[in-house]
Design a protein around this motif. Structure first.
Motif, short mmCIF file in Angstrom:
data_model
loop_
_atom_site.label_atom_id
_atom_site.label_comp_id
_atom_site.label_asym_id
_atom_site.label_seq_id
_atom_site.Cartn_x
_atom_site.Cartn_y
_atom_site.Cartn_z
N TYR A 1 19.17 7.41 5.33
CA TYR A 1 18.58 8.38 4.42
C TYR A 1 18.18 9.58 5.24
N THR B 1 13.11 0.96 6.18
CA THR B 1 11.69 0.87 6.53
C THR B 1 10.94 1.95 5.78
N ASP B 2 9.66 1.95 5.93
CA ASP B 2 8.82 2.88 5.21
C ASP B 2 8.74 4.25 5.85
N TYR C 1 0.79 7.30 3.08
CA TYR C 1 1.18 7.44 4.48
C TYR C 1 0.26 8.45 5.17
N TYR D 1 0.44 10.91 8.62
CA TYR D 1 1.24 11.46 9.71
C TYR D 1 0.35 12.40 10.51
N PRO E 1 6.14 16.14 11.82
CA PRO E 1 5.16 15.08 11.54
C PRO E 1 5.55 13.77 12.24
N PHE F 1 4.73 9.69 12.29
CA PHE F 1 4.18 8.60 11.48
C PHE F 1 3.02 7.91 12.18
N TYR G 1 1.14 3.26 7.19
CA TYR G 1 1.60 3.20 5.80
C TYR G 1 0.83 2.10 5.07
N ASP H 1 2.17 -1.15 7.63
CA ASP H 1 2.77 -0.77 8.91
C ASP H 1 1.82 0.18 9.60
N SER I 1 2.16 0.75 12.99
CA SER I 1 2.78 0.83 14.30
C SER I 1 2.67 2.20 14.95
N GLY J 1 7.87 1.06 0.88
CA GLY J 1 8.75 0.06 1.47
C GLY J 1 10.07 0.60 1.95
N LEU J 2 10.56 1.63 1.30
CA LEU J 2 11.83 2.21 1.72
C LEU J 2 11.66 3.71 1.84
N SER J 3 12.20 4.29 2.90
CA SER J 3 11.92 5.69 3.19
C SER J 3 12.53 6.65 2.16
N TYR J 4 13.48 6.20 1.34
CA TYR J 4 14.06 7.14 0.39
C TYR J 4 13.28 7.24 -0.92
N GLN K 1 8.39 11.12 -0.57
CA GLN K 1 7.01 11.24 -0.13
C GLN K 1 6.52 12.65 -0.43
#
Lengths: 111, 116
Positions: A32, A96-97, B33, B35, B43, B45, B48, B56, B58, B99-102, B105
């Protein structure tokens, strides 16, 4: 492997010209690829995004070109306008997020 | 129809102090999120949240950084014993699902933190 490399750092274009910003990534798990536009004092806003199942996506004056084999993608702004003057960030994401952002390109469009 | 809001817009503090940065996401967005954007950079990360839990964390640079979202809406980023290197714009974003970046945001305007 998580990096997204963006160039150029800055770009000056005359009104009506084409602005081109390039990005490259390493992680083949990315699937993506959004572009964000940020004006001074504002947060980034999604401009256009692409998934790797297509090589090009166009929305108005904005086009993303995607080269999966080269792991590169670019933003083309046709008929650039002074109102397009902003900082542009490419990003990459996957299953992933989080989004991994490039370092940004400051675009200035002069009348 | 309000977007993501962040307060304060600017925060100046002294080295060693504790700061809290607040984020109000778009109503109904379950994912949130944080950043950090340093000068001239994109930005980066940090953390989340999906609902109330940190799914997350991390990206948090060290244990001086902590974030909470107790009721699944407003979130607070907390920085203890601030250092000059913490100076940056802290951005908050929310998305309808996580859960999924697409999942798009939506970013707030950020809080500019300056540590003297």
């Amino acid at each position: 492997q998580q990096q997204v490399k963006q160039s150029p750092q800055s770009l000056i274009v005359q009104k009506g010209g084409i602005s081109i910003i390039n990005c490259a990534y390493e992680n083949t798990a990315f699937d993506y690829f959004p572009w964000y536009q940020q004006f001074p004092g504002k947060g980034p806003a999604l401009l256009i995004a692409i998934r790797p199942d297509v090589s090009e996506k166009k929305e108005g004056r904005f086009t993303i070109s995607f080269n999966k084999s080269a792991k590169q993608f670019s933003l083309h702004i046709m008929d650039s306008q002074p109102g397009d003057s902003a900082t542009y960030f490419c990003a990459a994401g996957g299953n992933t997020d989080k989004l991994i952002f490039g370092t940004g390109t400051r675009l200035q469009v002069f009348p | 129809g309000a977007g993501v809001s962040q307060t304060p817009s600017n925060k100046v503090t002294e080295k060693g102090k504790y700061v809290e940065l607040r984020c109000d996401p778009i109503s109904g967005h379950t994912a949130l999120y944080w950043y950090r954007q340093s000068l001239g950079q994109g930005p980066e990360f940090l953390i989340y949240f999906q609902g109330t839990g940190a799914a997350d964390d991390s990206g948090l640079p060290n244990d001086r950084f902590f974030a909470v979202r107790p009721e699944g809406s407003v979130s607070t980023l907390k920085i203890q014993r601030t250092e000059r290197g913490d100076s940056a714009v802290y951005l908050c974003a929310s998305s309808l699902r996580g859960g999924l970046s697409y999942n798009e945001q939506f970013f707030g305007p950020g809080t500019r933190l300056t540590v003297l």
